[in-house]
Design an enzyme around this catalytic site. Structure first.
Site, PDB file in Angstrom:
ATOM      1  N   LYS A 110       0.856  -1.189   0.000  1.00 14.64           N
ATOM      2  CA  LYS A 110       0.000   0.000   0.000  1.00 14.64           C
ATOM      3  C   LYS A 110       0.885   1.231   0.000  1.00 14.64           C
ATOM      4  O   LYS A 110       1.789   1.348   0.825  1.00 14.64           O
ATOM      5  CB  LYS A 110      -0.918   0.009   1.220  1.00 14.64           C
ATOM      6  CG  LYS A 110      -1.852   1.207   1.255  1.00 14.64           C
ATOM      7  CD  LYS A 110      -2.954   1.062   2.274  1.00 14.64           C
ATOM      8  CE  LYS A 110      -2.443   0.887   3.658  1.00 14.64           C
ATOM      9  NZ  LYS A 110      -3.521   0.744   4.651  1.00 14.64           N
TER      10      LYS A 110
ATOM     11  N   HIS B  48     -10.204   2.845   0.803  1.00 19.20           N
ATOM     12  CA  HIS B  48      -9.136   2.314  -0.048  1.00 19.20           C
ATOM     13  C   HIS B  48      -8.919   0.815   0.196  1.00 19.20           C
ATOM     14  O   HIS B  48      -8.501   0.103  -0.700  1.00 19.20           O
ATOM     15  CB  HIS B  48      -7.824   3.089   0.154  1.00 19.20           C
ATOM     16  CG  HIS B  48      -7.320   3.066   1.555  1.00 19.20           C
ATOM     17  ND1 HIS B  48      -7.616   4.035   2.485  1.00 19.20           N
ATOM     18  CD2 HIS B  48      -6.565   2.142   2.205  1.00 19.20           C
ATOM     19  CE1 HIS B  48      -7.048   3.745   3.633  1.00 19.20           C
ATOM     20  NE2 HIS B  48      -6.411   2.589   3.487  1.00 19.20           N
TER      21      HIS B  48
ATOM     22  N   CYS C 200      -7.509   7.514  -3.287  1.00 15.99           N
ATOM     23  CA  CYS C 200      -8.135   6.453  -4.093  1.00 15.99           C
ATOM     24  C   CYS C 200      -9.417   6.943  -4.765  1.00 15.99           C
ATOM     25  O   CYS C 200      -9.980   6.237  -5.589  1.00 15.99           O
ATOM     26  CB  CYS C 200      -8.441   5.231  -3.229  1.00 15.99           C
ATOM     27  SG  CYS C 200      -9.862   5.419  -2.123  1.00 15.99           S
TER      28      CYS C 200
ATOM     29  N   CYS D 111      -7.456  11.382   1.114  1.00 18.21           N
ATOM     30  CA  CYS D 111      -7.756  10.274   0.196  1.00 18.21           C
ATOM     31  C   CYS D 111      -7.025  10.441  -1.136  1.00 18.21           C
ATOM     32  O   CYS D 111      -6.983  11.525  -1.704  1.00 18.21           O
ATOM     33  CB  CYS D 111      -9.261  10.223  -0.055  1.00 18.21           C
ATOM     34  SG  CYS D 111      -9.763   8.988  -1.265  1.00 18.21           S
TER      35      CYS D 111
ATOM     36  N   CYS E 127      -9.610  10.709   3.952  1.00 21.37           N
ATOM     37  CA  CYS E 127      -9.642   9.249   3.855  1.00 21.37           C
ATOM     38  C   CYS E 127     -10.601   8.694   4.898  1.00 21.37           C
ATOM     39  O   CYS E 127     -10.563   9.106   6.054  1.00 21.37           O
ATOM     40  CB  CYS E 127      -8.229   8.707   4.096  1.00 21.37           C
ATOM     41  SG  CYS E 127      -8.134   6.921   4.280  1.00 21.37           S
TER      42      CYS E 127
END
Ligand code: FES
Length: 75
Positions: A23, A56, A43, A41, A52
């Site tokens: 990751k 994800h 993603c 975030c 976030c």
């Protein structure tokens, strides 16, 4: 003109950056912040974007992607 938004839910958003890592998470240290930590975030799946919310994890499992948040930490 109309804007057409195409969402590719099952597609990785990171096709080539640091794919050897499980990751990809990066941290920026800032000396003066009001909060000790904020996760942004990367993603594009967060329900609280730009922050976030952990989405994800589901995205990475569904697509084989390896995206993670940008962490902004107080130094
Ligand atoms: Fe998008 Fe965490 S929810 S990086």
């Amino acid at each position: 003109p109309a804007v057409v938004v195409v969402r590719a839910e099952a597609q990785p958003i990171n096709p080539e950056i640091r794919k050897a890592e499980e990751k990809v998470v990066d941290t920026v240290l800032v000396p003066e912040l009001s909060k000790p930590l904020t996760a942004y975030c990367r993603c594009w799946r967060s329900g609280t974007f730009p922050l976030c919310d952990g989405s994800h994890v589901k995205h990475n499992k569904a697509t084989g992607d390896n995206v993670g948040p940008l962490l902004v930490k107080k130094q």
